[in-house]
Enzyme design. Sequence first.
Site, short mmCIF file in Angstrom:
data_model
loop_
_atom_site.label_atom_id
_atom_site.label_comp_id
_atom_site.label_asym_id
_atom_site.label_seq_id
_atom_site.Cartn_x
_atom_site.Cartn_y
_atom_site.Cartn_z
N SER A 240 0.81 -1.21 0.12
CA SER A 240 0.11 -0.02 -0.09
C SER A 240 0.79 1.21 0.02
CB SER A 240 -0.89 -0.07 1.24
OG SER A 240 -1.88 0.79 1.04
N ASP A 468 -8.95 -3.98 -5.93
CA ASP A 468 -8.31 -3.59 -4.93
C ASP A 468 -9.06 -2.26 -4.48
OD1 ASP A 468 -6.65 -2.17 -2.87
OD2 ASP A 468 -5.09 -3.41 -3.45
N HIS A 496 -7.44 -5.92 -0.58
CA HIS A 496 -6.11 -5.16 -0.73
C HIS A 496 -5.19 -6.00 -0.66
CE1 HIS A 496 -4.11 -1.36 -0.31
NE2 HIS A 496 -3.96 -1.26 0.87
#
Length: 527
Positions: A240, A468, A496
């Site tokens: 991320s 995502d 995610h």
Amino acid sequence: MDTRRLLLTSATLFATTGLLIGSSGCSSGSTSSPSPSRTVSTSVQGKVQGVDRAALAPYYSQKLSWRECGVPGFECSTMKAPLDYAKPGDGNGGSGDIKLAVARKKATGPGKRIGSLLVNPGGPGGSAIGYLQAYAGIGYPAPVRARYDMVAVDPRGVARSEPVECLTGPEMDVHTQVDQTPDDPAEITKLSAAFDKFAAGCEQRSKRVLPHVSTVEAARDMDVLREILGDEKLQYVGASYGTFLGATYAELFPDRTGRLVLDGAMDPSLPARDMNRDQTAGFETAFRSFAADCVKQQSCPLGTGTPAQAGTRLKALFAALDAKPVPTKDKKRPLGEALATTGVIAAMYDEGAWPQLSAGIKAAQQGDGNGLLALADSYYERDANGKYANLMYANTAVNCLDLPPAFTSSTDVQSALPSFEKASPVFGEGLAWASLNCASWPVEPTGKPHRIKAEGAAPIVVVGTTRDPATPYKWAESLAGQLDSGTLLSYDGDGHTAYGRGSDCIDTAINTYLLEGTPPKDGKQCR
């Protein structure tokens, strides 16, 4: 809720939260042998991008004293870095130092040790040490843990590394309940005042570190740690926001970039407004995937029909909660629209949370807000005693420093509302208003949107998941295309990030790269 928050992997979302509640962190204990004395490499001499490398030599040559820290098999230490890289060191006009918490788990064998593998779970604001101790150091594939020392440093301003603080627990409880879909000028004023109070609290409690928690500074800290650990190259897995941190490192230090995995990629070329709108669309995509699954089931609280119809029913629930919140076990925190929206968004990060989300929606429809409140608390990292981890404080501090604000006035938001609502009929309005959070930030931004090429870096693996919610797939495509040595690895799935989430294809490709240095073929697709 901060729409620019890029959360953690699903394992971290649940495991790290528990760790932060139950762990006192790196407490003192027995001291192991310090790192061997080393000569600082010639690469830290001279000036690079305005930084006096000679003045940094004492940081690059420091030794870490490792100690036990309460979690079996892990060691902890503390490293020093300049608070301000433009003015390193104490005295003589220097800015002073910042202390950064570091943890590791040594390679277990068998097989020849490759070096250190630094991990970061994202956020910004996620505790890398929490992630290491709760997941990466015990849950990464055994062959990887066998040949790497698993290492984490909490970035400056995060968790154990001089954390940014902004509000008290009760103040944060109030903040998370502020209506983010204002219906009139009075509600707009109240929302703006909440952001002002948050920013003022950060300045009051964290004035020293607030100007120095940028991603560029955190990347420079990682290079200092790389040298201290004795590694010629940085080996790294970032998820991320951690992908932006890793890409920034490669941009600053391409010749020291080793095997980098950037999973759930950000696109550094986007201004904040575009990034927020893209992420809003990502949550809509994730919700429609959840809804498509839900409406097939007789028990779906959003009824039957199409995902769009399910979204309309969810919006109706939000509107009802806006008008009249429902009670929870915490009398001071009834479930209104703001907390309910956060709870739904929290469940978008991992399809494993869909049953919990369905139950929470059904309960809220029946006047019980506890299910969605629990999901919201997991997102905010609030424990049962009302204490918040510093995740949301660090998250805003880093984001507001890294990019100019998405919006600077309520008029800006109102002009952009149609585009946000087009991106997400369910979440667009709330996430547009949430993007006003940096408007009154007390520190001027030091970063700006730009493409990262990292020319000369070794092959970098960029991973994207097609549905995502927080880092839309097109961001991975963009970052892989920007990087001179980027190679794109795609996962056709929900949730995610991709590594360690059940795809043998993804895990095998990444493990091969980490262990052998061979990246997957650019464009490889997995299910």
